[in-house]
Design an enzyme around this catalytic site. Structure first.
Site, PDB file in Angstrom:
ATOM      1  CG  ASP A  62      41.388  41.295  39.646  1.00  0.00           C
ATOM      2  OD1 ASP A  62      41.456  43.165  39.372  1.00  0.00           O
ATOM      3  OD2 ASP A  62      42.705  41.445  40.659  1.00  0.00           O
ATOM      4  CG  ASP A 367      46.225  40.085  41.026  1.00  0.00           C
ATOM      5  OD1 ASP A 367      46.126  41.621  40.626  1.00  0.00           O
ATOM      6  OD2 ASP A 367      45.924  39.950  39.199  1.00  0.00           O
ATOM      7  CG  ASP A 371      44.196  44.595  43.816  1.00  0.00           C
ATOM      8  OD1 ASP A 371      44.396  45.915  43.141  1.00  0.00           O
ATOM      9  OD2 ASP A 371      44.170  43.562  42.645  1.00  0.00           O
TER      10      ASP A 371
END
Ligand SMILES: Nc1ncnc2c1ncn2[C@@H]1O[C@H](COP(=O)(O)OP(=O)(O)OP(=O)(O)O)[C@@H](O)[C@H]1O
Ligand SMILES: [Ca+2]
Length: 657
Positions: A62, A367, A371
């Protein structure tokens, strides 16, 4: 030989050959690393994932919070058709324009503002993006509570990562306003007009649209996250009041209020961590919800993208483009993708699947709740301890407690150390196995007697299995681990280098001990003793020498690839302890437990020779490391060339190259 003796020897050989210490070594090294990893801010949920992480070939990370600090501030603002300079100067703006913007900020948010009575700094809650927007709102004169009482929210479409925008409908005295806020270019594309400085609404000409678009790109190129605000008025009569929950807020024909650029600096140390990954052959990819320009700029900043290389599709790709590809095209593209912008959580999943199909071992960070599928699908799912949701943590294998990419890289290092420790143990164990079995079999076949008896072999088995596991499984990681390529999926556990080390040592041990087995009485000058005494002394000597060969070889096993096997040995107290204990026990066995082991005491002369022979394994290992080994894994050479199933054409070609 009696039947009992044959049976005893057979059972012993089985016990020696079965590597019952292997599960112990694996569990030990995993548990040891897991404990140590806590200190590096990684909480392991699934033990075996440490080892998988060591063979990861790619990390899909990410951006927000992992590569960046997730501390956001508004640094640029483009409102009512002009760039504010500084970004909170609204003096040129008419009151009506300013109050519309402030209404949008205060009402269309999931955050809150609390102003302490004593006049201290305002306390904000909400996601970092929301907080940045609210704090900018305060700077341009927003009175949060006052604005919130002036109008009432009648319907909300909450922000989500899929649509990348959110909206509220607020009821005022004279009508309804629908305020949108979200990813800048997406909101802009649904605007048909824009609000000018004097508060009038101008229709969106092609030039003006391009101007806004360019300002978004400029902000993006400065690595800013862009959020646009837009609104429209709505006729209160048209609102389906009785069924308001399923009312879809209108999202075309909006009026653009403005665009802000939010700065989120790179984490310090990320650049080095990325470089470390590159030298370790692990490719770092960035998957982000931000727009592609922002993503690119951040990727350049933290070294994921190289400024000198070509940066075009599919290296930098938009989530939507990737999503719409065919499955095979996705596979082709996935390998090349380094930055994916404007991605939704599902695109992450598609990327993971495509990479896995290409044979990658994929680690993924995530997070958000959505996801979870990607975290689940990946070989190793890493969730974020601070910003991560419970659902994300539940679906992950490892939780990165400080959200930092640097910690992710430390996990790779630990994973490789686990794998390397298991290899070290296997090399040590296989050497003992091969040597002990060959010596006994050759001796048994040629002379009908074995030099190493059952009790002796059980002691050897203990040294190599249990004690060996303890000694070798707790080696701490070294920097060298991050200088070679990942093992990936294909490489065999026992590498050619290990086979070479093994053969060198085993050959030495077998050769020297068989020489003593056949001609020991003469070499050790035991002709004066009676025949049975001489034989007993020789056999004891062989046993003692064999054990010392293993003790010295245990040092060699610590570093299968490096020439200096002693590096850091004194720091590994457990290893030194085990070596010490083994040696003490060996002395006790030879000198005091003769009856039990059916052996005799050795004089100091034979002790010296035993230890000296064992000691030779050190220089031998050093010299042996100069022998080159082929790159192709050894088991490949033994793969059946012709079998009942004709090999596929491409496989055959690959095999012969
Ligand atoms: N609270 C918000 N309100 C409106 N728009 C937002 C908000 N938060 C983010 N955005 C917009 O959505 C985009 C980010 O969407 P998304 O939530 O998918 O990314 P993220 O998960 O925060 O970031 P990353 O994927 O890099 O970790 C941003 O570029 C921004 O334009
Ligand atoms: Ca065994």
């Amino acid at each position: 030989m009696g039947a009992i003796r044959i049976l005893t020897i057979a059972v012993t050989i089985v016990v020696v050959a079965v590597p019952e210490g292997l599960p112990l070594a694996v569990t030990l090294t995993l548990a040891y690393s897991m404990k140590k990893m806590m200190r590096d801010k990684a909480l392991v949920r699934r033990l075996s994932s440490c080892e998988t992480m060591g063979s990861a070939t790619t990390i899909c990370s990410d951006k927000t919070g992992t590569l960046t600090l997730n501390k956001m501030t508004v640094v640029e603002a483009y409102f009512a058709g002009t760039k504010l300079d500084p970004c909170d100067d609204v003096s040129q703006m008419s009151d009506s324009a300013a109050s519309l913007i402030i209404e949008g900020i205060a009402q269309n948010t999931t955050g809150t503002v609390f102003l302490p009575e004593d006049g201290g700094a305002a306390e904000l809650t909400g996601s970092p993006t929301e907080k940045a927007i609210l704090s900018w709102g305060l700077k341009i004169g927003m009175d949060f509570d006052d604005v919130r009482t002036k109008s009432s929210v009648i319907h909300v479409f909450p922000f989500n990562s899929e649509k990348k925008r959110g909206a509220v409908a607020v009821q005022l005295d004279d009508g309804v306003h629908i305020h949108w806020k979200g990813a800048a270019e997406i909101v802009l594309s649904s605007c048909k007009s824009w609000l000018s400085v004097d508060g009038s609404v101008q229709s969106m000409s092609a030039e003006k649209h391009d101007e806004f678009k360019r300002s978004i790109e400029d902000m993006g190129a400065n690595s800013l996250r862009c959020v646009a605000f837009a609104y429209c008025s709505f006729d209160i009569e048209k609102i389906p009041m009785e069924d308001i929950t399923s009312w879809e807020l209108p999202e075309d024909d909006l009026t653009l209020l403005g665009i802000i650029g939010i700065k989120d600096p790179c984490r310090p140390g990320v650049r080095d961590a990325v470089r470390l990954c590159t030298t370790a052959g692990v490719k770092v990819r960035m998957v982000t919800g931000d727009n592609i320009e922002t993503a690119k700029a951040i990727a350049l900043e933290c070294g994921i993208l190289d400024a000198n290389s070509v940066i075009s599709e599919p290296v930098v790709i938009e989530g939507k483009v990737f999503r719409e590809m065919s499955e095979s095209a996705r596979g082709e593209a996935a390998d090349k993708i380094i930055v994916m912008g404007r991605s939704s959580p599902n695109d992450k999943l598609l990327l993971v699947q495509a990479l896995k199909r290409k044979g990658h071992v994929v680690a993924v960070t995530g997070d958000g709740t959505n996801d979870a599928p990607a975290l689940h699908e990946a070989d190793i799912g890493l969730s974020m301890g601070i910003s991560g949701t419970e659902v994300a943590k539940e679906s992950s294998d490892i939780i990165i407690l400080d959200d930092d990419f640097t910690s992710v890289v430390k996990v790779v290092r630990w994973g490789r150390s686990v794998y390397a420790n298991i290899q070290k143990f296997i090399q040590f164990q296989l050497t003992v196995n091969v040597a002990a079995l060959v010596i006994n079999v050759v001796a048994a076949v040629s002379s009908g007697d074995v030099p190493l008896n059952a009790v002796e072999l059980l002691w050897v088995n203990l040294i190599m299995d249990t004690l060996g596991a303890l000694a070798l499984a707790t080696e701490p990681p070294t920097d060298n681990l991050m200088k070679r390529n990942p093992v990936g999926r294909r490489e065999p556990l026992v590498t050619n280098i290990m086979w070479r080390n093994l053969f060198v040592q085993a050959l030495y041990q077998v050769a020297i001990l068989l020489i003593f087995d056949f001609d020991g009485v003469r070499i050790l000058r035991l002709q004066n003793e009676s025949r049975s005494d001489a034989e007993k002394i020789t056999n004891t000597f062989i046993f003692n020498t064999f054990v010392f060969c293993q003790i010295f070889n245990e040092f060699n096993a610590r570093k299968p690839e490096e020439k200096n096997v002693f590096k850091g040995v004194t720091k590994n107290h457990l290893f030194m302890g085990i070596i010490g204990i083994t040696t003490v026990f060996q002395i006790l066995i030879i000198q005091f437990l003769g009856k039990f082991f059916k052996i005799v005491r050795l004089g100091w002369r034979l002790w010296l020779v035993s230890v000296a022979i064992g000691l030779v394994s050190w220089p031998l290992a050093y010299v042996g490391k100069f022998i080159p080994v082929p790159v192709r894994p050894l088991p490949d050479y033994f793969k059946p060339r012709c079998c009942w199933k004709p090999p596929r054409r491409d496989e055959e070609e690959g095999g012969q190259s």
